[in-house]
Motif scaffolding. Sequence first.
Motif, PDB file in Angstrom:
ATOM      1  N   PHE A 326       0.806  -1.223   0.000  1.00 42.58           N
ATOM      2  CA  PHE A 326       0.000   0.000   0.000  1.00 42.58           C
ATOM      3  C   PHE A 326       0.837   1.270   0.000  1.00 42.58           C
ATOM      4  O   PHE A 326       0.352   2.333  -0.402  1.00 42.58           O
ATOM      5  N   ASP A 327       2.110   1.187   0.417  1.00 43.06           N
ATOM      6  CA  ASP A 327       2.969   2.373   0.389  1.00 43.06           C
ATOM      7  C   ASP A 327       3.779   2.499  -0.903  1.00 43.06           C
ATOM      8  O   ASP A 327       4.511   3.481  -1.072  1.00 43.06           O
ATOM      9  N   SER A 328       3.685   1.504  -1.796  1.00 37.01           N
ATOM     10  CA  SER A 328       4.387   1.610  -3.073  1.00 37.01           C
ATOM     11  C   SER A 328       3.818   2.773  -3.879  1.00 37.01           C
ATOM     12  O   SER A 328       2.609   3.028  -3.862  1.00 37.01           O
ATOM     13  N   VAL A 329       4.697   3.466  -4.581  1.00 42.68           N
ATOM     14  CA  VAL A 329       4.257   4.657  -5.309  1.00 42.68           C
ATOM     15  C   VAL A 329       4.395   4.451  -6.808  1.00 42.68           C
ATOM     16  O   VAL A 329       5.243   3.691  -7.283  1.00 42.68           O
ATOM     17  N   SER A 330       3.529   5.112  -7.545  1.00 41.34           N
ATOM     18  CA  SER A 330       3.622   5.120  -9.000  1.00 41.34           C
ATOM     19  C   SER A 330       4.682   6.124  -9.418  1.00 41.34           C
ATOM     20  O   SER A 330       5.232   6.868  -8.600  1.00 41.34           O
ATOM     21  N   GLN A 331       4.955   6.181 -10.713  1.00 39.11           N
ATOM     22  CA  GLN A 331       5.920   7.162 -11.202  1.00 39.11           C
ATOM     23  C   GLN A 331       5.402   8.583 -11.018  1.00 39.11           C
ATOM     24  O   GLN A 331       6.184   9.533 -10.989  1.00 39.11           O
ATOM     25  N   ALA A 332       4.069   8.713 -10.846  1.00 38.24           N
ATOM     26  CA  ALA A 332       3.485  10.034 -10.585  1.00 38.24           C
ATOM     27  C   ALA A 332       3.513  10.386  -9.109  1.00 38.24           C
ATOM     28  O   ALA A 332       3.136  11.495  -8.724  1.00 38.24           O
ATOM     29  N   GLY A 333       3.935   9.430  -8.256  1.00 38.92           N
ATOM     30  CA  GLY A 333       4.060   9.714  -6.833  1.00 38.92           C
ATOM     31  C   GLY A 333       2.862   9.345  -5.989  1.00 38.92           C
ATOM     32  O   GLY A 333       2.862   9.598  -4.780  1.00 38.92           O
ATOM     33  N   GLU A 334       1.823   8.736  -6.567  1.00 36.85           N
ATOM     34  CA  GLU A 334       0.636   8.359  -5.791  1.00 36.85           C
ATOM     35  C   GLU A 334       0.829   6.971  -5.180  1.00 36.85           C
ATOM     36  O   GLU A 334       1.312   6.049  -5.837  1.00 36.85           O
ATOM     37  N   ARG A 335       0.438   6.808  -3.921  1.00 38.77           N
ATOM     38  CA  ARG A 335       0.566   5.524  -3.241  1.00 38.77           C
ATOM     39  C   ARG A 335      -0.489   4.551  -3.739  1.00 38.77           C
ATOM     40  O   ARG A 335      -1.647   4.920  -3.966  1.00 38.77           O
ATOM     41  N   TYR A 336      -0.073   3.281  -3.845  1.00 43.79           N
ATOM     42  CA  TYR A 336      -0.956   2.235  -4.366  1.00 43.79           C
ATOM     43  C   TYR A 336      -2.188   2.058  -3.486  1.00 43.79           C
ATOM     44  O   TYR A 336      -3.277   1.758  -3.972  1.00 43.79           O
ATOM     45  N   GLY A 337      -2.040   2.243  -2.175  1.00 33.44           N
ATOM     46  CA  GLY A 337      -3.160   2.035  -1.269  1.00 33.44           C
ATOM     47  C   GLY A 337      -4.196   3.131  -1.290  1.00 33.44           C
ATOM     48  O   GLY A 337      -5.267   2.969  -0.688  1.00 33.44           O
ATOM     49  N   GLU A 338      -3.934   4.249  -1.944  1.00 35.82           N
ATOM     50  CA  GLU A 338      -4.880   5.360  -1.929  1.00 35.82           C
ATOM     51  C   GLU A 338      -6.125   5.049  -2.762  1.00 35.82           C
ATOM     52  O   GLU A 338      -7.248   5.233  -2.304  1.00 35.82           O
ATOM     53  N   ARG A 339      -5.933   4.579  -3.999  1.00 30.05           N
ATOM     54  CA  ARG A 339      -7.079   4.262  -4.862  1.00 30.05           C
ATOM     55  C   ARG A 339      -6.869   3.000  -5.686  1.00 30.05           C
ATOM     56  O   ARG A 339      -7.812   2.233  -5.911  1.00 30.05           O
ATOM     57  N   ALA A 340      -5.645   2.765  -6.130  1.00 32.86           N
ATOM     58  CA  ALA A 340      -5.397   1.686  -7.093  1.00 32.86           C
ATOM     59  C   ALA A 340      -5.647   0.310  -6.493  1.00 32.86           C
ATOM     60  O   ALA A 340      -6.118  -0.598  -7.178  1.00 32.86           O
ATOM     61  N   LEU A 364       0.164  -4.334  -9.070  1.00 36.22           N
ATOM     62  CA  LEU A 364       1.126  -3.457  -8.404  1.00 36.22           C
ATOM     63  C   LEU A 364       2.367  -3.263  -9.266  1.00 36.22           C
ATOM     64  O   LEU A 364       2.890  -2.151  -9.375  1.00 36.22           O
ATOM     65  N   GLY A 365       2.846  -4.346  -9.890  1.00 34.34           N
ATOM     66  CA  GLY A 365       4.010  -4.237 -10.765  1.00 34.34           C
ATOM     67  C   GLY A 365       3.756  -3.293 -11.925  1.00 34.34           C
ATOM     68  O   GLY A 365       4.626  -2.479 -12.286  1.00 34.34           O
ATOM     69  N   GLU A 366       2.565  -3.368 -12.522  1.00 38.36           N
ATOM     70  CA  GLU A 366       2.222  -2.465 -13.622  1.00 38.36           C
ATOM     71  C   GLU A 366       2.082  -1.027 -13.121  1.00 38.36           C
ATOM     72  O   GLU A 366       2.442  -0.068 -13.815  1.00 38.36           O
ATOM     73  N   TYR A 367       1.563  -0.877 -11.912  1.00 39.99           N
ATOM     74  CA  TYR A 367       1.379   0.449 -11.324  1.00 39.99           C
ATOM     75  C   TYR A 367       2.725   1.132 -11.087  1.00 39.99           C
ATOM     76  O   TYR A 367       2.877   2.339 -11.311  1.00 39.99           O
ATOM     77  N   ARG A 368       3.708   0.346 -10.648  1.00 43.32           N
ATOM     78  CA  ARG A 368       5.022   0.910 -10.362  1.00 43.32           C
ATOM     79  C   ARG A 368       5.805   1.206 -11.633  1.00 43.32           C
ATOM     80  O   ARG A 368       6.709   2.053 -11.629  1.00 43.32           O
ATOM     81  N   GLY A 369       5.495   0.491 -12.707  1.00 42.14           N
ATOM     82  CA  GLY A 369       6.234   0.696 -13.933  1.00 42.14           C
ATOM     83  C   GLY A 369       7.666   0.240 -13.801  1.00 42.14           C
ATOM     84  O   GLY A 369       7.947  -0.871 -13.356  1.00 42.14           O
ATOM     85  N   ALA A 370       8.592   1.122 -14.133  1.00 39.04           N
ATOM     86  CA  ALA A 370      10.015   0.771 -14.097  1.00 39.04           C
ATOM     87  C   ALA A 370      10.614   0.897 -12.701  1.00 39.04           C
ATOM     88  O   ALA A 370      11.771   0.529 -12.501  1.00 39.04           O
ATOM     89  N   LEU A 371       9.852   1.391 -11.738  1.00 34.97           N
ATOM     90  CA  LEU A 371      10.395   1.560 -10.386  1.00 34.97           C
ATOM     91  C   LEU A 371      10.628   0.193  -9.755  1.00 34.97           C
ATOM     92  O   LEU A 371       9.758  -0.675  -9.796  1.00 34.97           O
ATOM     93  N   PRO A 372      11.794  -0.029  -9.144  1.00 36.79           N
ATOM     94  CA  PRO A 372      12.090  -1.337  -8.550  1.00 36.79           C
ATOM     95  C   PRO A 372      11.313  -1.552  -7.257  1.00 36.79           C
ATOM     96  O   PRO A 372      10.938  -0.595  -6.570  1.00 36.79           O
ATOM     97  N   LEU A 373      11.086  -2.820  -6.919  1.00 38.41           N
ATOM     98  CA  LEU A 373      10.452  -3.176  -5.656  1.00 38.41           C
ATOM     99  C   LEU A 373      11.523  -3.149  -4.566  1.00 38.41           C
ATOM    100  O   LEU A 373      12.461  -3.937  -4.587  1.00 38.41           O
ATOM    101  N   GLU A 374      11.403  -2.228  -3.615  1.00 39.94           N
ATOM    102  CA  GLU A 374      12.440  -2.024  -2.606  1.00 39.94           C
ATOM    103  C   GLU A 374      12.095  -2.671  -1.275  1.00 39.94           C
ATOM    104  O   GLU A 374      12.864  -2.571  -0.318  1.00 39.94           O
ATOM    105  N   ASP A 375      10.935  -3.301  -1.165  1.00 42.48           N
ATOM    106  CA  ASP A 375      10.523  -3.925   0.087  1.00 42.48           C
ATOM    107  C   ASP A 375       9.693  -5.154  -0.269  1.00 42.48           C
ATOM    108  O   ASP A 375       9.259  -5.320  -1.416  1.00 42.48           O
ATOM    109  N   ASP A 376       9.484  -6.031   0.726  1.00 45.33           N
ATOM    110  CA  ASP A 376       8.572  -7.151   0.507  1.00 45.33           C
ATOM    111  C   ASP A 376       7.191  -6.625   0.165  1.00 45.33           C
ATOM    112  O   ASP A 376       6.751  -5.590   0.679  1.00 45.33           O
ATOM    113  N   ALA A 377       6.499  -7.355  -0.691  1.00 49.11           N
ATOM    114  CA  ALA A 377       5.103  -7.063  -1.004  1.00 49.11           C
ATOM    115  C   ALA A 377       4.309  -8.319  -0.677  1.00 49.11           C
ATOM    116  O   ALA A 377       4.449  -9.345  -1.353  1.00 49.11           O
TER     117      ALA A 377
END
Length: 388
Positions: A326-340, A364-377
Motif C-alpha cells: 500500500f505504500d508503493s508509489v507510481s511514477q506520478a508519486g501516488e501511493r498504491y493504497g490510496e485508490r489503485a 502493483l508491478g504495472e502500477y510501479r512501472g520501471a520503479l524497482p520493488l524495494e521492500d517485501d510485497a
Amino acid sequence: MDRFAAVERALRNAAPHLLLDVVTGALQEQYGVERVELRLADYGLTTLQRVEDVPFTTEPVSLQDSPQSRAFGSQEPYVEPKAVQGTATVHLPVTVRGDRMGVLTVTLPQEQCSRAQLADMQRICEALGHEILVAERDTDLYLLARRANRLTLAAEMQWQLLPGRSVARPEFALGAHLEPAYAIYGDNFDWSVSAHHLTLTVTNGMGQGMEAALLSNLVVNALRNARRAGLDLPGQASLADQAVYAQYRGELHASVLLLRFDLATGEVEAVDAGSPRMWRLRGRSVESVDFDAQLPLGMFEETAYVAERLRIEPGDRILIGSDGVFDSVSQAGERYGERALARSLSAHRLLPASQVPQAVLRDLGEYRGALPLEDDALVVCLDWFGRV
C-alpha cells in the motif's frame, strides 16, 4: 480392493523420494497410463518445475499460458485436444486442502479417459499431495522442485516458516503470496485452523536479509508458542512483544496484524500492532478497515495490547497488504493504497481467493512501472462463506 485404494496404499508404503515412481507404476498397472510427469509450482508462482532427481535439467512450464496452467488455475482436470489418435493427455491439479501444489500430467489410452476415470485419478492426485507434504520431512526432492532460482538464506528461512500458500474450509478460502519470492526482507504470514476458529497473522519485520529473517522467525514462533499455550489474542501479542524486546531491547521491532475469526458467527477479534492494513470487499464496495494502532512488537518493554471486534458477513472478501504494497508509489508519486488497490480488488472479484494475491501483485508491478520493488510485497486474501 478398488483401484484407488490400491494406489493409495502403494503411496503410503513408498519411500519418500520414490512417490512419483510408485504412482507411475500404479497408474500404469491400474489405468493403462503410458507416461506420467509431476510438476510443482515454484515459489514465485510463475512456473511449474518438473520433479526429477537432478533439478533444473528440464525446461519449466509457464503458469500463464500452458496446458498445465489450465488445470492449475481452474483446479479441474484439463484434457488436451487429441494429438495422437487413440491417446489422451490429461493434466490433473495436485492440491491439498486448498493449497495448490502442482500438476500431474498423464498420457493414457482414450478409452480410459472417461469422467469416472478422471475423478479416480483426481483422488489419486490428492493422495499424492498429502504424501508429498509428509515426505518433505525426510527428503529435499520436492522442495528443490519448487525453486526456479536459488533462494537467499534469508528467503529459505522465511519460506520454511510459512504454513502454505492457500487453505480452504467450508467456512472460508484463504490465499497468500509474497514477493520478491527468492530474496525476502522480513514479511511473513501464518495461520492456524481449529474446530471453532481461524487465527491469521501478518508480520512485517524491520531490517533486511538475515537480520529481518531472524526477527521474523522469533516473532512467528513466539506467536505460535503463545497460541498453543492457550493465550487469547492480546496475550499472544504481549508474549511475542516481550520476546522481541528481551532479544533486541527496542533496537528492532516488528509490525503485526493478528486476527481471530469465529467460524460459527463471523465475529473477528483483531490486534493491530503496526503496519499491515486490511480492506473489505462487500458486494461491489471496497472500504478500508481501520483499527486503533497499537505499538509494534518489541518497541518498548511490557506493552499491553487490547483486542477490537468486528463482524464479517458471508460473501465478504478481506484483503490484507503489507506496507510494501500500500505504500508503493507510481511514477506520478501516488501511493498504491490510496485508490489503485481498491480498483484491483474490485477488478478481480470473480477470481478465487487463492489467485487474488498474485493478481493484485501483478497490478502493483504495472502500477510501479520501471520503479524497482524495494521492500517485501505481501498480500493475503480471505473469502468468507460462513457456517450453514
